[in-house]
Scaffold this active site. Structure first.
Site, PDB file in Angstrom:
ATOM      1  N   SER A 128      20.785   9.849  32.225  1.00 33.66           N
ATOM      2  CA  SER A 128      19.694   9.055  31.845  1.00 33.66           C
ATOM      3  C   SER A 128      18.770   8.366  33.080  1.00 33.66           C
ATOM      4  CB  SER A 128      20.062   7.840  31.204  1.00 33.66           C
ATOM      5  OG  SER A 128      19.107   7.210  30.325  1.00 33.66           O
ATOM      6  N   THR A 129      18.537   7.134  33.198  1.00 33.80           N
ATOM      7  CA  THR A 129      17.775   6.497  34.220  1.00 33.80           C
ATOM      8  C   THR A 129      18.324   6.932  35.650  1.00 33.80           C
ATOM      9  OG1 THR A 129      17.569   4.605  32.846  1.00 33.80           O
ATOM     10  CG2 THR A 129      16.689   4.594  35.011  1.00 33.80           C
ATOM     11  N   HIS A 183      18.007  12.054  29.124  1.00 32.10           N
ATOM     12  CA  HIS A 183      17.206  11.191  28.347  1.00 32.10           C
ATOM     13  C   HIS A 183      15.684  11.260  28.939  1.00 32.10           C
ATOM     14  CE1 HIS A 183      20.938   8.394  27.379  1.00 32.10           C
ATOM     15  NE2 HIS A 183      20.706   9.597  26.521  1.00 32.10           N
ATOM     16  N   MET A 188      21.193   3.831  31.831  1.00 29.86           N
ATOM     17  CA  MET A 188      21.522   2.590  31.368  1.00 29.86           C
ATOM     18  C   MET A 188      22.022   2.916  30.156  1.00 29.86           C
ATOM     19  SD  MET A 188      20.601  -0.553  32.180  1.00 29.86           S
ATOM     20  CE  MET A 188      20.370  -2.214  31.411  1.00 29.86           C
ATOM     21  N   ASP A 247      25.649   5.695  26.394  1.00 28.38           N
ATOM     22  CA  ASP A 247      25.785   7.152  25.816  1.00 28.38           C
ATOM     23  C   ASP A 247      26.427   8.122  26.618  1.00 28.38           C
ATOM     24  OD1 ASP A 247      25.043   9.228  23.970  1.00 28.38           O
ATOM     25  OD2 ASP A 247      23.290   9.544  25.082  1.00 28.38           O
TER      26      ASP A 247
END
Length: 354
Positions: A170-171, A196, A289, A292
């Site tokens: 993600s991030t 993401h 973050m 997930d």
């Protein structure tokens, strides 16, 4: 003691957009908009005067475009930046370049932003800004060169799809995935990735990686056969699963509700790999973050797969790997620079044992 609020400077050439972004971010008690700027020239002085924690940065602006400003910023005064971009092919391409320069995340302006669409996505923007405040940002000059994984002479072995690598991020994941994918040899085992990322941006990301990597990188399509030497990136608005079709592995894409707060969801991918591949897989959870992927990675480990988590020091945001580690899903934790090598070692070791 109360937690200090995240101090944000908004940079956008549209007065209306500055006003809307200000209203959205200010609605969260944990965020304080300390100023706005119509272009990077004004922003430069406001950064010095206001010392914000996070910038939101438009891509296309007068006097100096967002990319040129970001490159200077990441060279002279690295700090967390969330790009605010249009959901277009051009916007996606430019924003991917921004992520490579060090932007932490991207927020897409909805196409109906003038009629309330932006407010509908307000929670997403707030979450991205708050996550960015905790990001580890490195200067361009401090970034290590991409690690080159050793070439293992297992071309004929990797032609089988018995082994599969599944990666979730993600991030900060755009840069992390880039490092791993560029270190893979052309005879690499097949890799499926859920990052993401907004729709259209996933296609641009795959195309950019494909132009640099030894493996073939593509945005996954429903029904794709999973073959060696290929990396499949989940589309930004669909869940991706891997399913068995006889001896072959096939990509299955589908719509549906958010899972663990996301679509595509890493949990969805990892659970499908646990079911389809069992011990014939390697699961990797990277910077991001939230949590997930933690449950899905645990399912993979319980099914016998090898599992890897990115370590805290090399993460932009140590959220997803931390959650997975605390759950007992991570078998080994490694810095980003060693993950590609370990993926290949595990696949090769698994082959030589059978």
């Amino acid at each position: 003691m109360t937690t200090p609020r995240v101090r944000v400077l908004i940079i956008d050439d549209s007065a209306l957009m500055r006003q809307m972004l200000n209203a959205i971010l200010s609605s969260d008690p944990a965020v304080e908009v300390v100023g706005t700027a119509p272009d990077p020239i004004v922003a430069r002085e406001k950064i010095k005067a206001l010392n914000p924690d996070v910038l939101t940065l438009d891509v296309e602006m007068p006097r100096m475009d967002g990319l040129a400003f970001l490159e200077k910023l990441m060279t002279l005064r690295p700090m967390p930046v969330v790009m605010v971009s249009s959901l277009t092919e051009k916007g996606a391409e430019v924003t991917m370049k921004a992520m490579e320069l060090g932007a932490v995340d991207v927020f897409c302006k909805p196409t109906d932003s003038a009629t309330g669409g932006l407010q509908a996505h307000g929670r997403e923007l707030i979450d991205k800004v708050r996550a960015a405040a905790h990001a580890r940002v490195r200067a361009l000059s401090d970034r290590r060169p991409v690690a080159t994984a050793p070439r293992l002479s297992v071309t004929t072995i990797y032609k089988s799809t018995d082994r599969l690598v599944a990666i979730g991020s993600s991030t900060g994941g755009v840069e992390a995935l880039r490092d791993i994918v560029l270190a893979l040899p052309p005879d690499s085992p097949p890799v499926v990735c859920t990052q993401h990322i907004p729709p259209k941006f996933s296609a641009s990301f795959a195309e950019r990686l494909n132009g640099m990597a030894a493996v073939r990188v593509k945005e996954a399509a429903d029904g794709d056969r999973v073959v060696a030497g290929h990396v499949y990136i989940a589309p930004g608005d669909q869940h991706m699963e891997v399913r068995r079709s006889g001896a072959a592995l096939v990509i299955h894409l589908h719509d549906g509700p958010l899972v663990t707060g996301h679509k595509p969801s890493v949990d969805v991918l990892f659970r499908s790999v646990a079911e389809a591949c069992g011990s014939k897989a390697v699961g990797v959870i990277l910077t991001g973050m939230g949590r997930d992927g933690a449950d899905g990675l645990l399912a993979m480990r319980r099914a016998g797969a090898a599992t890897i988590g990115q370590d805290e020091t090399s993460c932009v945001v140590y959220g997803m790997p931390k959650s997975a580690r605390e759950l007992g899903a991570v078998e080994r934790e490694l810095p980003l620079s060693r993950i590609a090598e370990e993926i290949l070692r595990l696949c090769h070791a698994d082959v030589t044992r059978t």
